[in-house]
Write a protein that holds these residues in place. Sequence first.
Motif, PDB file in Angstrom:
ATOM      1  N   LEU A  58       0.831  -1.208   0.000  1.00  0.00           N
ATOM      2  CA  LEU A  58       0.000   0.000   0.000  1.00  0.00           C
ATOM      3  C   LEU A  58       0.867   1.260   0.000  1.00  0.00           C
ATOM      4  CD1 LEU A  58      -2.763  -0.985   2.598  1.00  0.00           C
ATOM      5  CD2 LEU A  58      -2.963  -0.970   0.093  1.00  0.00           C
ATOM      6  N   GLN A  59       2.026   1.180   0.639  1.00  0.00           N
ATOM      7  CA  GLN A  59       2.938   2.329   0.715  1.00  0.00           C
ATOM      8  C   GLN A  59       3.856   2.415  -0.501  1.00  0.00           C
ATOM      9  OE1 GLN A  59       4.964   3.217   4.455  1.00  0.00           O
ATOM     10  NE2 GLN A  59       3.603   1.773   5.514  1.00  0.00           N
ATOM     11  N   SER A  60       4.363   1.274  -0.942  1.00  0.00           N
ATOM     12  CA  SER A  60       5.308   1.245  -2.064  1.00  0.00           C
ATOM     13  C   SER A  60       5.368  -0.165  -2.650  1.00  0.00           C
ATOM     14  CB  SER A  60       6.706   1.654  -1.591  1.00  0.00           C
ATOM     15  OG  SER A  60       7.664   1.392  -2.604  1.00  0.00           O
ATOM     16  N   PRO A  61       4.723  -0.388  -3.801  1.00  0.00           N
ATOM     17  CA  PRO A  61       4.789  -1.721  -4.418  1.00  0.00           C
ATOM     18  C   PRO A  61       6.229  -2.185  -4.668  1.00  0.00           C
ATOM     19  CG  PRO A  61       3.076  -0.418  -5.455  1.00  0.00           C
ATOM     20  CD  PRO A  61       3.833   0.513  -4.543  1.00  0.00           C
ATOM     21  N   GLU A  62       7.103  -1.261  -5.061  1.00  0.00           N
ATOM     22  CA  GLU A  62       8.496  -1.634  -5.342  1.00  0.00           C
ATOM     23  C   GLU A  62       9.202  -2.108  -4.072  1.00  0.00           C
ATOM     24  OE1 GLU A  62       7.248   1.483  -6.105  1.00  0.00           O
ATOM     25  OE2 GLU A  62       6.830   1.051  -8.212  1.00  0.00           O
ATOM     26  N   LYS A  63       9.021  -1.371  -2.977  1.00  0.00           N
ATOM     27  CA  LYS A  63       9.677  -1.759  -1.727  1.00  0.00           C
ATOM     28  C   LYS A  63       9.034  -3.002  -1.124  1.00  0.00           C
ATOM     29  CE  LYS A  63      11.708   2.701  -0.717  1.00  0.00           C
ATOM     30  NZ  LYS A  63      11.835   3.816   0.218  1.00  0.00           N
ATOM     31  N   ALA A  64       7.752  -3.221  -1.421  1.00  0.00           N
ATOM     32  CA  ALA A  64       7.095  -4.455  -0.967  1.00  0.00           C
ATOM     33  C   ALA A  64       7.766  -5.662  -1.624  1.00  0.00           C
ATOM     34  CB  ALA A  64       5.601  -4.416  -1.273  1.00  0.00           C
ATOM     35  N   THR A  66      10.904  -5.829  -2.487  1.00  0.00           N
ATOM     36  CA  THR A  66      12.170  -6.007  -1.771  1.00  0.00           C
ATOM     37  C   THR A  66      11.904  -6.735  -0.455  1.00  0.00           C
ATOM     38  OG1 THR A  66      13.057  -3.993  -2.764  1.00  0.00           O
ATOM     39  CG2 THR A  66      14.163  -4.813  -0.779  1.00  0.00           C
ATOM     40  N   PHE A  67      10.843  -6.340   0.241  1.00  0.00           N
ATOM     41  CA  PHE A  67      10.425  -6.991   1.481  1.00  0.00           C
ATOM     42  C   PHE A  67      10.148  -8.473   1.213  1.00  0.00           C
ATOM     43  CE2 PHE A  67       7.083  -8.115   4.592  1.00  0.00           C
ATOM     44  CZ  PHE A  67       7.620  -7.632   5.779  1.00  0.00           C
ATOM     45  N   HIS A  68       9.404  -8.769   0.155  1.00  0.00           N
ATOM     46  CA  HIS A  68       9.097 -10.143  -0.289  1.00  0.00           C
ATOM     47  C   HIS A  68      10.387 -10.953  -0.425  1.00  0.00           C
ATOM     48  CE1 HIS A  68       8.976 -12.771  -3.907  1.00  0.00           C
ATOM     49  NE2 HIS A  68       7.747 -13.094  -3.546  1.00  0.00           N
ATOM     50  N   ASP A  69      11.335 -10.392  -1.155  1.00  0.00           N
ATOM     51  CA  ASP A  69      12.598 -11.095  -1.391  1.00  0.00           C
ATOM     52  C   ASP A  69      13.344 -11.351  -0.081  1.00  0.00           C
ATOM     53  OD1 ASP A  69      11.859 -10.751  -4.036  1.00  0.00           O
ATOM     54  OD2 ASP A  69      13.515  -9.397  -4.533  1.00  0.00           O
ATOM     55  N   LEU A  86      12.704  -4.448   9.092  1.00  0.00           N
ATOM     56  CA  LEU A  86      12.843  -4.425   7.644  1.00  0.00           C
ATOM     57  C   LEU A  86      12.044  -3.263   7.044  1.00  0.00           C
ATOM     58  CD1 LEU A  86      14.139  -5.791   5.247  1.00  0.00           C
ATOM     59  CD2 LEU A  86      12.327  -7.504   5.288  1.00  0.00           C
ATOM     60  N   THR A  87      10.854  -3.034   7.567  1.00  0.00           N
ATOM     61  CA  THR A  87      10.029  -1.917   7.103  1.00  0.00           C
ATOM     62  C   THR A  87      10.762  -0.598   7.337  1.00  0.00           C
ATOM     63  OG1 THR A  87       7.993  -3.156   7.539  1.00  0.00           O
ATOM     64  CG2 THR A  87       7.786  -0.758   7.387  1.00  0.00           C
ATOM     65  N   LEU A  92      10.010   2.965   5.133  1.00  0.00           N
ATOM     66  CA  LEU A  92       8.555   3.062   5.137  1.00  0.00           C
ATOM     67  C   LEU A  92       8.034   3.313   6.550  1.00  0.00           C
ATOM     68  CD1 LEU A  92       7.798   0.188   2.612  1.00  0.00           C
ATOM     69  CD2 LEU A  92       7.840   2.647   2.166  1.00  0.00           C
ATOM     70  N   ASP A  93       6.794   3.706   6.638  1.00  0.00           N
ATOM     71  CA  ASP A  93       6.144   4.052   7.897  1.00  0.00           C
ATOM     72  C   ASP A  93       5.752   2.768   8.638  1.00  0.00           C
ATOM     73  OD1 ASP A  93       4.248   4.761   9.882  1.00  0.00           O
ATOM     74  OD2 ASP A  93       3.611   6.517   8.730  1.00  0.00           O
TER      75      ASP A  93
END
Length: 154
Positions: A58-64, A66-69, A86-87, A92-93
Amino acid sequence: TIVEYSDFQCPYCTQGFKNLEQLRKTHGDKLRVVFKNFPLNFHPMALPAAQWFEALALQSPEKAWTFHDMLFENQGKLGEEYFKALTKDLGLDVAKAAKDAKSDAIKNKIEADIKEAKGFGIEGTPAYLVNGVPLRGAYPVEEFEKIISKILAK
């Protein structure tokens, strides 16, 4: 297009993640990967991980992504503190992500992914649809390549 149904705590899904990374390197922009959550109830951190992943999207699909990886690369660290750290590292917030992760909207999205998977007869992870062709399990890259070759030959 590969639609992946996965569980962040599933060790077989980690192998699936590695396989998809290899396929992305091989096929580049020709390959589209769609990630769907299928947290299994016997993996206690799978649902929280999915909730945090969707909250970050919801905040950043691109950073999500990275989080996934990072979740797959550090499966042994899964937990609330790791998700928060990690967030924060991703810039991110954290408070917003924690709140969103527990929201009905996120829970409904994950439930919709699970319902969709079950509609395709998927009962475990990892599972894939490669242009609609089902592939259930942590198959080696070569199995994906066979299907992709047939699709490209058409």
